[in-house]
Scaffold this active site. Sequence first.
Site, mmCIF file in Angstrom:
data_model
loop_
_atom_site.group_PDB
_atom_site.id
_atom_site.type_symbol
_atom_site.label_atom_id
_atom_site.label_comp_id
_atom_site.label_asym_id
_atom_site.label_seq_id
_atom_site.Cartn_x
_atom_site.Cartn_y
_atom_site.Cartn_z
ATOM 1 N N HIS A 44 -6.970 -5.775 -1.566
ATOM 2 C CA HIS A 44 -5.777 -5.076 -1.070
ATOM 3 C C HIS A 44 -4.956 -5.974 -0.154
ATOM 4 O O HIS A 44 -3.819 -5.656 0.174
ATOM 5 C CB HIS A 44 -6.229 -3.819 -0.327
ATOM 6 C CG HIS A 44 -5.196 -2.732 -0.251
ATOM 7 N ND1 HIS A 44 -4.558 -2.211 -1.339
ATOM 8 C CD2 HIS A 44 -4.704 -2.042 0.818
ATOM 9 C CE1 HIS A 44 -3.717 -1.258 -0.968
ATOM 10 N NE2 HIS A 44 -3.783 -1.140 0.338
ATOM 11 N N SER B 212 0.845 -1.187 0.000
ATOM 12 C CA SER B 212 0.000 0.000 0.000
ATOM 13 C C SER B 212 0.891 1.252 0.000
ATOM 14 O O SER B 212 1.720 1.405 -0.895
ATOM 15 C CB SER B 212 -0.956 -0.026 1.183
ATOM 16 O OG SER B 212 -1.962 0.934 1.031
ATOM 17 N N ASP C 56 -8.444 -5.248 -6.069
ATOM 18 C CA ASP C 56 -8.042 -4.106 -5.254
ATOM 19 C C ASP C 56 -8.509 -2.840 -5.949
ATOM 20 O O ASP C 56 -7.951 -2.451 -6.970
ATOM 21 C CB ASP C 56 -6.520 -4.090 -5.080
ATOM 22 C CG ASP C 56 -6.056 -3.005 -4.122
ATOM 23 O OD1 ASP C 56 -6.900 -2.199 -3.683
ATOM 24 O OD2 ASP C 56 -4.859 -2.962 -3.808
#
Length: 701
Positions: free
Chosen positions: A677, A562, A645
């Site tokens: 994610h 991320s 995602d």
Amino acid sequence: MHKISWIGAFLLINNMVIAQVGKEVPQKVERKTVDTRSRHSAAVEPLSPQKLWELGRVSGEGLSADGTQLIYGVSNYQFDDNKSEKNLYVIPVKGGTPVQFTTEAGSESVLKVDGDQVLYMFKGQLWKKSLKDGNATQVTNYEGGLENVKISPDGKHILFSKQVLLKPYYSQDKYKDLTKSNVYIYDNLDYRHWDTWNDGKFNHPFVATYADGQIGEAKDILGEEPYYSPTMPFGGAEDFTWSPDGKAVFYVCKKKFGKDYALSTNTDIYRYDLSSGETTNVTEGMMGYDNSPAFSPNGKLFTWLSMKTDGYEADKNDVILLDPQTNTKLNLTAHWDGTVNAFTWSKDNKKIYFVAPSEGTVQLFEILVPTNLKNRALPIINQISSGDFDITGIVGETKDGLVVTSTKMTRAAEVFLYSFKDKNLKAITTVNDQLYSTVAATKVESRVTKATDGLDLFSWVIYPPDFDPANKYPTLLFCQGGPQSATTQSYSFRWNFQLLASQGYIVIAPNRRGMPGWGVKWNEQISKDWGGQSIRDYLSAIDDLSKEPYVDKDRIAAVGASYGGYSVFQLAGVHEGRFKSFISHCGLFDMKSWYGTTEELFFANHDLGGPYWDKANAKTYTEFNPSTMVEKWNTPILIFQGGKDYRVPIGQGLEAFQAAQLRGVKSRLVYLPDENHWVLSGHNAQVWQREFFGWLSETLK
């Protein structure tokens, strides 16, 4: 990026020792390069990816009415079926032998304990079972099943949620005759969220009469309004509560639609009166996240968590107290330099306990509730626990202390009793002790580095089993996501520091700018400065650790997901030869294309400054944009990307991989079409780990 962010606390951990590792190393010791595949005895071996998934995942479910027994859940992953099985257990809070409470195939979750009767959810229905005998009874048989259930205090009504079709976004709903079509049609934003395309169905709360398991005609509290309650994507039963008299429902909702929904964090808490059907906004004028509504045990005071700023998902999270009789409101934590994760009332109504990040850990705090809100006196806040562990949740209160869940970097969650008397944690459950007895120990120490602006930068350093400072070790810089997420004593089943170190790597995990636990200013500093001080903090931390003679400077990698994946991409263009390998999972690569495809635009607007066509944000899309520095990429890079995602969409990973390939940089793409994610499937997680460690073996030779 996370919906609920964790912001820092300023209180010191008195017992924390800031260790400058390696001082005892003799000056003239001959150093050897160590293979990451360390050898150990047959009885004790390094933690492996498969053994990690053999651990039981423990949840604290509730306490018996007298507080003497704990009901807890254990989820066990089954490799053959690639799924988890959860069952409930009962054990005395003071310790003893656990008794399995449920055995059915599936997952049970405790709803409430009434006397010796445990009411729990199983396969969408309510079941009950006595703590004294082994007879389980199905209570409800509601068509379509129940979700996020709350029973009224008087037992006469039931509150639950279900999906309601309100918008014909899906072609088969819009064109009834085209039953074989598969098309989505949108006129507004919020067309997808987290990992799901919006099919026109919205979570709504329903209320109905309830007696002996029979549910009357359910009324949709939101009617035809296209809003979500519980909130998306992670809201649950904590978004609902009943008034103490059972005559009203309180629910959390962001009453915005389309583009307005995507641009705002302004959730409010609403009161719905059962008799009149009238709805009142309890948090009118409070513009950020408002959630977790709860009454004091005596029903006299109302509390919730609140953020101040609309659009800022990582704002300071405060505890708000309201006296409904006088309509007096008080922010109990406004004067405290930290953020609250979650809270609960004490049984005597005199205190509120909460958990919050504190200098690389998550600890217990207490608020002494003012007796007179009109005096506006600032309440006393005390940190009541300290140590190298995280308190991950509060299960309940007994006469001796708080029953909590807790983790360390080297131990998955178990349930403990925090003693009011001696301020220590005592284990109640020991689900994973036997497995850990076969795992080689990994040492964890703290370290402080001077950042480039002269401030102290705290890091956790995790060492391989049988660490010998006379040897040299490959080293990993861990880059945290968020960006306002804490690196604490948490235990992950993917980014697991114990697992990383067990493969023979030293790991350093800095609490760089943007992490909670070090005060609000430290946490806020990263916004609109993604490629600035936080990246310099990472370089300062790895440069400082690299001074130690046991760090092999020719075998250093940076890894993260991320914002951590963004950090890896950014470091690839500015590291000046420090790293020999990179691994990025669902990282942001091109800020322009990311802004154009991510779903929670409030996050992008606050943290990046806004859209790329606004010249005021030029730095975000140039100097702080990893894609603009690809010409400097010359280091092997592994890229993981989830197909579902929508926070960091698939194009980010594909663009980065294509750029590396065209630049002639050794690179690999691992595409996970069914993952969002995160990586939730056990088999996919095993592939992830094998590719992760395989890449490090290839590139850190």
